[in-house]
Design a protein around this motif. Structure first.
Motif, PDB file in Angstrom:
ATOM      1  N   LEU A 164       0.904  -1.179   0.096  1.00 57.60           N
ATOM      2  CA  LEU A 164      -0.091   0.041   0.004  1.00 57.60           C
ATOM      3  C   LEU A 164       0.969   1.191  -0.073  1.00 57.60           C
ATOM      4  O   LEU A 164       2.071   1.026   0.398  1.00 57.60           O
ATOM      5  N   PRO A 165       0.307   2.424  -0.373  1.00 61.46           N
ATOM      6  CA  PRO A 165       0.950   3.665  -0.373  1.00 61.46           C
ATOM      7  C   PRO A 165       2.076   3.706   0.981  1.00 61.46           C
ATOM      8  O   PRO A 165       1.065   3.643   2.023  1.00 61.46           O
ATOM      9  N   THR A 166       3.274   4.184   1.046  1.00 61.09           N
ATOM     10  CA  THR A 166       3.814   4.510   2.243  1.00 61.09           C
ATOM     11  C   THR A 166       3.777   5.957   2.547  1.00 61.09           C
ATOM     12  O   THR A 166       2.996   6.775   2.133  1.00 61.09           O
ATOM     13  N   TYR A 167       4.512   6.135   3.730  1.00 54.35           N
ATOM     14  CA  TYR A 167       4.397   7.397   4.206  1.00 54.35           C
ATOM     15  C   TYR A 167       4.727   8.681   3.371  1.00 54.35           C
ATOM     16  O   TYR A 167       5.859   8.512   2.721  1.00 54.35           O
ATOM     17  N   PRO A 168       3.878   9.682   3.455  1.00 57.65           N
ATOM     18  CA  PRO A 168       4.000  10.895   2.672  1.00 57.65           C
ATOM     19  C   PRO A 168       5.036  11.806   3.262  1.00 57.65           C
ATOM     20  O   PRO A 168       4.607  12.758   3.864  1.00 57.65           O
ATOM     21  N   PHE A 169       6.356  11.794   2.883  1.00 54.92           N
ATOM     22  CA  PHE A 169       7.357  12.637   3.711  1.00 54.92           C
ATOM     23  C   PHE A 169       7.060  13.837   2.912  1.00 54.92           C
ATOM     24  O   PHE A 169       6.516  14.249   1.907  1.00 54.92           O
ATOM     25  N   GLU A 170       7.366  14.863   4.220  1.00 50.54           N
ATOM     26  CA  GLU A 170       7.232  16.144   3.636  1.00 50.54           C
ATOM     27  C   GLU A 170       8.660  16.984   3.504  1.00 50.54           C
ATOM     28  O   GLU A 170       9.160  17.317   4.665  1.00 50.54           O
ATOM     29  N   ARG A 171       9.140  16.681   2.371  1.00 55.37           N
ATOM     30  CA  ARG A 171      10.581  17.045   2.323  1.00 55.37           C
ATOM     31  C   ARG A 171      10.925  18.410   1.856  1.00 55.37           C
ATOM     32  O   ARG A 171      10.154  19.218   1.249  1.00 55.37           O
ATOM     33  N   ARG A 172      12.099  18.964   2.487  1.00 52.06           N
ATOM     34  CA  ARG A 172      12.632  20.135   2.260  1.00 52.06           C
ATOM     35  C   ARG A 172      14.141  20.004   1.524  1.00 52.06           C
ATOM     36  O   ARG A 172      14.748  18.747   1.837  1.00 52.06           O
ATOM     37  N   HIS A 173      14.601  20.946   0.853  1.00 56.04           N
ATOM     38  CA  HIS A 173      15.973  20.856   0.257  1.00 56.04           C
ATOM     39  C   HIS A 173      16.970  21.236   1.335  1.00 56.04           C
ATOM     40  O   HIS A 173      16.871  22.056   1.992  1.00 56.04           O
ATOM     41  N   HIS A 174      17.944  20.091   1.374  1.00 54.81           N
ATOM     42  CA  HIS A 174      18.943  20.101   2.336  1.00 54.81           C
ATOM     43  C   HIS A 174      20.135  19.729   1.405  1.00 54.81           C
ATOM     44  O   HIS A 174      20.470  18.543   1.301  1.00 54.81           O
ATOM     45  N   LEU A 175      21.072  20.753   0.747  1.00 55.05           N
ATOM     46  CA  LEU A 175      22.183  20.299   0.106  1.00 55.05           C
ATOM     47  C   LEU A 175      23.289  21.316   0.146  1.00 55.05           C
ATOM     48  O   LEU A 175      22.917  22.655  -0.091  1.00 55.05           O
ATOM     49  N   VAL A 176      24.549  20.937   0.675  1.00 49.36           N
ATOM     50  CA  VAL A 176      25.736  21.708   0.422  1.00 49.36           C
ATOM     51  C   VAL A 176      26.041  21.923  -0.781  1.00 49.36           C
ATOM     52  O   VAL A 176      26.338  20.940  -1.580  1.00 49.36           O
ATOM     53  N   PRO A 177      26.416  23.183  -1.459  1.00 46.95           N
ATOM     54  CA  PRO A 177      26.858  23.349  -2.683  1.00 46.95           C
ATOM     55  C   PRO A 177      28.318  22.691  -2.694  1.00 46.95           C
ATOM     56  O   PRO A 177      28.923  22.353  -2.019  1.00 46.95           O
ATOM     57  N   SER A 178      28.452  22.438  -4.282  1.00 46.48           N
ATOM     58  CA  SER A 178      29.887  21.840  -4.544  1.00 46.48           C
ATOM     59  C   SER A 178      30.927  22.752  -4.236  1.00 46.48           C
ATOM     60  O   SER A 178      30.695  23.746  -4.441  1.00 46.48           O
ATOM     61  N   PRO A 179      31.980  22.153  -3.972  1.00 51.78           N
ATOM     62  CA  PRO A 179      33.185  23.132  -3.356  1.00 51.78           C
ATOM     63  C   PRO A 179      33.868  23.884  -4.572  1.00 51.78           C
ATOM     64  O   PRO A 179      34.099  24.916  -4.568  1.00 51.78           O
ATOM     65  N   THR A 180      33.861  23.157  -5.578  1.00 47.02           N
ATOM     66  CA  THR A 180      34.545  23.699  -6.951  1.00 47.02           C
ATOM     67  C   THR A 180      33.817  23.367  -8.204  1.00 47.02           C
ATOM     68  O   THR A 180      33.636  22.280  -8.514  1.00 47.02           O
ATOM     69  N   PRO A 181      33.105  24.405  -8.771  1.00 50.16           N
ATOM     70  CA  PRO A 181      32.617  23.958 -10.079  1.00 50.16           C
ATOM     71  C   PRO A 181      33.540  23.411 -11.017  1.00 50.16           C
ATOM     72  O   PRO A 181      34.677  23.711 -10.996  1.00 50.16           O
TER      73      PRO A 181
END
Length: 1017
Positions: free
Chosen positions: A859-876
């Motif tokens: 059956l459908p699983t838990y509907p996570f309420e996600r937010r963005h959490h990401l450290v930018p790349s140190p060197t493009p």
């Protein structure tokens, strides 16, 4: 496998749950659709193409949402989520989902082990490059958040799994080795359920460099076993499976996707050209060992999901090894098909093995083998002519008629090889169709999540109308964690369920209590009617046994069988029963009988009261529930009470909707107040003719008055002649101290344990007015109580809601329909159980099953309420002629929205469109409002430590995802900043910024005073 005896199942392991996130597929269902549709989901990245440097391949198996995570669900702060490796975050979510898909998401699951691994992705370096912007993050915290050592234990901690938790690292074979280790742990009894899999998640898209003869395909396509193959394409993916011993899975109603017959792991040792080179000897040996463990002949295998990287060295060696293990094709009815999922999604490194495993499980389960893409003609370096194999170039049905058996191969750089043998699941009988109403439950950690869970379940049932609702109910009841914000529906079919789930939700309350305090309220006579609880008597054995018990006990003194009165079967019987039930001699024991049986039914479901009360006659069922009277004695006493009351002059009672003081002014001399149910709810009692006359007079004056269906003048002077006989009847019975608090409906106060055993109490109870309104005043003193009307009817639920002090905060539950209501008794009762559950009660849902064994279903699983959490790349990444062979991660600029979510300040000039750029001198986490200096500093520190830009002074440290390590950091900061002695225990004691700031100010004032005193002395 078509049939297995118990002896044959001892070494077999069932796959009972699968979850994955793959390029182009957020779940296993979409993944399978893509495979059957011959879709390649590798993404072409035009922005990575550089005509000046054609050696850089602009293609990758992209995974959507790699930086998104529901930190609050797992109790993490925004900063903790930010610095935690996305691979480990996604593994955690997928492990949670996999257990739910397997129907083992509840906290009473078997002892569960964890075996997972991750790949390298450079995220720790990205975090370290930003440490100057995160003053409360140190090296230990970074290592704890990013090191692969903690991938398995993180899952075990957050999901409360107490079996072995082991991180596996064997490069490309990691996740299939994890499956093998999980199988061994299950067979050795180290755990009863196991989560296994792996993840490779590169948060900042890499740009791969093509080298002739290397592992990267120049054109961004993996052509496994094809003449044009020249390498593979990298990808991100996550895959998790749930495993269980087959015998346990079948006995417990798990859905078995496939069976693991055997597996093996080894290493090439030095039987190869170099450390990174593959070995025919080692690979052949691991396959042979797996076949021996599985007890199969290679000719039985219809398909092998190969490692199949499409590299110049890898494919020929893998097929040569498989040929050694399988032998030539002589004696086979059909060739063994071979294929590789890497042609669809790319090479997912540490997740590659479990991805191929999931594909093979689906193939075995559905009897279809998807195509290996881009295959046109065989690689001339691969000797298919003398082998058992044929590359499966188009999707086709399983090639053999016997049990479907598949092999899964995974090979790791460094020489660790793994092979797993899968077989189709044994036949499982479907559950019987649901024959009645079912209770469906959904919940969330927030009201929005609970609503999303209801919506997702509705969509699923609408899309799968053939779902057995009993299986769905069992899965949701026993296979899910029940969170604070809860919704339930009672339905008799999938369409009913869909309609109910899509209906507007009730206004969100405070959520479930940790342990609901149930108060059972037993009404008096008046709600009885022919056929009441017949549905429960016929369909619920626990109810039937209890009612039979008391009906048999009182049959001799009554002179008739209560069951004939309650449940007549013919019209003639109904006419006789109706006449009897209208009398107080039969009506009162009938009401007691159904109340007692309802109590026992709830008890069998694990629903027991914390306190009891009753209204007039209902006080006897309440006392019985509290253990004052034995059930047989109680119903005989009730029957004697009814006989005595039936002997008094004809009386009646009428409900009058006026306050007691106004009613008293209207009463003639022969009528008294018999009950006060609230400030404006009274019952008058006296001779029948006088009561009828008064009711008519009041009605003629426009006042609300109604004669009740009670043929006696209880709680009036008319009962005085029978009190002595009644006292003697009580004294003749054994009475025990109550085991539960009993609330008196005579005084509105809690009853003394000794008093409730005495005849004087019960004589007074029969003679004096009922003051249930005052009892409700007492109950309303604790708003967290759940007040349960034990029926029949809904009298007390109505009185409770009509009471002037009722403000909607108290939960009022009814368990029976009104006599005039056309509603299923089972449906109303289950809705009552749902109401109790919604407020924190803990029903025994296994006992709630009523129509045979049920199965766990996906059956459908838990509907996570996600937010963005990401450290930018140190060197493009910028391609140059001197760019090293090792690809450098590339990150897109972080917008202000993302920076806010992560707790990091945005890079200069990176404000999102339409958003003002952040002031350069405002650090992360500074609240927008002005506060006193110390509180402002504390708020800033909390914001920086936890990653939230706007923290309220009253927010709690733990509520924001903080922990003891955060407290240690904040204590060190406070001590250094304010030159005071501050300990972590101080932060843990004064958790909110406001209280912690007050502590600092108090200590600062004390220190200043002490310093001043020392200077003057």
């Amino acid at each position: 496998m078509t049939d297995n005896g118990q002896e044959d199942q001892e070494h077999l392991v069932a796959v009972v749950g699968m979850v994955g996130r793959f390029p182009g597929a957020p779940d296993v269902e979409r993944f399978w659709e893509n495979l059957l549709a011959d879709r390649e989901t590798i993404t072409v990245l035009p922005d990575r193409a550089d005509p000046a440097h054609p050696e850089f391949v602009p293609a990758y198996g992209v995974l959507d949402g790699v930086g998104d995570f529901d930190a609050a669900y797992f109790g993490l702060s925004a900063h903790d989520a930010l610095i935690t490796d996305p691979q480990q975050r996604l593994l955690l979510e997928c492990a949670h989902e996999a257990l739910e898909r397997a129907g083992h998401g509840g906290m009473d699951r078997p002892v569960t082990g964890v075996y997972v691994g991750t790949g390298g992705n450079g995220y720790a370096e990205a975090v370290r490059a930003r440490l100057h912007e995160m003053p409360f993050v140190d090296e230990w915290r970074v290592r704890q958040a990013t090191a692969p050592d903690f991938a398995a234990t993180r899952i075990a901690y957050h999901l409360d799994l107490t079996g072995p938790a082991m991180t596996v690292q064997t490069a490309c074979s990691t996740s299939l080795v994890a499956v093998h280790l999980a199988v061994q742990a299950l067979l050795n009894g180290e755990c009863d359920l196991a989560v296994a899999g792996g993840a490779t998640v590169v948060p900042h898209l890499p740009t791969m460099r093509y080298t002739p003869g290397g592992i990267v395909a120049a054109d961004g396509h993996c052509r496994a076993f094809d003449a044009d193959s020249d390498g593979t394409v990298s990808a991100s993916a996550v895959g998790v499976v749930v495993l269980r011993p087959l015998a346990d899975a079948l006995a417990d109603g798990d859905h078995v996707h496939a069976v693991i017959r055997g597996s093996a792991v080894n290493n090439d040792g030095r039987h190869k050209a170099g450390f990174t080179a593959p070995s025919v000897v080692g690979q052949a040996e691991v396959v042979r060992t797996a076949h021996e463990v599985a007890g199969i002949d290679p000719h039985e295998v219809g398909y092998v999901e190969a490692h199949g990287t499409g590299t110049a060295l890898g494919d020929p060696i893998e097929v040569a090894a498989l040929t050694q293990a399988f032998g030539s094709g002589e004696g086979r009815d059909a060739p063994c098909l071979i294929g590789s999922v890497k042609t669809n999604i790319g090479h997912a490194d540490a997740a590659a093995g479990v991805t191929g495993f999931i594909k093979a499980v689906l193939s075995v389960e559905h009897g279809v083998i998807p195509a290996t893409l881009h295959y046109r003609s065989p690689n001339p370096a691969v000797d298919f002519a003398t082998s058992s194999f044929e590359v499966n170039a188009t999707a086709r049905p399983w090639p053999t008629d016997g049990p479907r058996i598949a092999g899964v191969n995974a090979l790791g750089v460094g020489g660790t090889n793994a092979h797993v043998v899968l077989e189709q699941a044994p036949h499982q009988e479907e559950s019987a169709p649901s024959t009645g109403h079912e209770l469906l439950l959904v919940s969330g950690k927030t009201p929005a999540a609970a609503e999303a869970a209801a919506d997702r379940l509705a969509e699923h049932l609408a899309a799968h109308p053939g779902t057995h609702l009993g299986d769905a109910a069992r899965t949701l009841q026993a296979g899910r964690t029940h969170h604070a914000h809860r919704r339930f529906v009672v339905a008799s079919g999938t369409q009913d369920a869909v309609t109910a789930l899509r209906a507007p939700a009730p206004a969100p309350g405070t959520g479930a209590l940790s342990d609901a305090e149930l108060v059972f309220m037993y009404p008096g006579q008046g709600g009885q009617h022919i056929g009441m609880t017949a549905e429960l008597y016929d369909g619920r054995p626990a109810f039937r046994r209890a009612l039979d018990e008391v009906a048999d006990a009182v049959a001799g003194s009554l002179g008739f069988d209560l069951r004939e009165v309650l449940y007549p079967r013919t019209d003639a019987e109904r006419a006789v029963a109706a006449g009897r039930l209208a009398t107080i001699e039969a009506g009162q024991p009938a009401v007691f009988a159904v109340q007692y049986a309802t109590t026992r039914l709830l008890d069998s479901w694990g629903l027991r009261p914390s306190a009891v009360t009753g209204h007039s006659l209902g006080a006897y069922a309440a006392a019985c529930a509290a253990g004052v009277f034995a059930p047989a004695d109680a119903i005989r006493l009730v029957a004697e009470r009814g006989r005595l009351l039936g002997a008094v002059p004809a009386g009646a009672m009428a409900a009058v909707r006026l306050p007691e003081e106004e009613v008293l002014e209207l009463l003639p001399a022969d009528i008294t107040v018999g009950a006060v149910n609230g400030p404006g709810q009274c019952t008058v009692t006296g001779p029948a003719a006088s009561v009828a006359r008064l009711a008519q007079e009041l009605t003629d004056r426009g006042l609300e008055a109604r004669v009740l269906r009670i043929a006696t003048a209880g709680h009036s002077p008319l009962v005085d002649p029978i009190t002595q006989c009644f006292a003697e009847a009580i004294e003749a019975l054994p009475r025990d101290r109550p085991t539960l608090p009993v609330l008196s409906d005579t005084t509105g106060a809690w009853v003394d344990e000794d008093a409730v055993r005495g005849s004087r109490y019960w004589v007074r109870h029969m003679r004096e007015p009922v003051r249930f309104g005052e009892a409700l005043d007492t109950l309303f003193g604790a708003p967290d109580r759940v007040l349960v009307d034990m029926g029949p009817g809904r009298t007390l639920a109505t009185l409770t809601r009509q009471h002037a002090a009722y403000d909607g905060k108290q939960t009022v539950v009814r368990l029976a329909p009104h006599p005039a209501e056309e509603a299923s008794e089972t449906a109303v009762l289950l809705a009552g159980v749902g109401e109790m559950w919604a407020r924190g009660a803990h029903p025994d849902f296994a006992a709630l099953q009523h129509d045979g064994p049920r199965r766990r279903i996906a059956l459908p699983t838990y509907p996570f309420e996600r937010r963005h959490h990401l450290v930018p790349s140190p060197t493009p990444f910028t391609p140059t002629a001197t760019t090293p062979l090792t690809p450098t991660p590339v990150a897109s600029p972080v917008s202000m929205t993302e920076a806010s979510a992560t707790g990091l300040p945005a890079e200069p000039g990176e404000a999102a469109t339409g958003a003002p750029e952040a002031a350069a001198d405002v650090p992360a986490g500074v609240p927008a409002l002005e506060h006193p200096p110390v509180l402002q500093a504390v708020l800033t520190a909390f914001g920086q430590a936890l990653g939230y830009p706007d923290i309220d002074p009253q927010d709690g440290l733990f509520d924001l995802g903080g922990d003891s390590l955060t407290a240690t950091k904040l204590a060190a900061w406070a001590g250094s900043t304010f030159h005071l002695t501050v300990k972590a225990s101080d932060v843990l004691r004064f958790q909110s910024p406001a209280s912690f700031a007050a502590l600092i100010e108090e200590r600062g004032a004390d220190a200043s005073a002490a310093e001043k005193e020392n200077s003057t002395s």
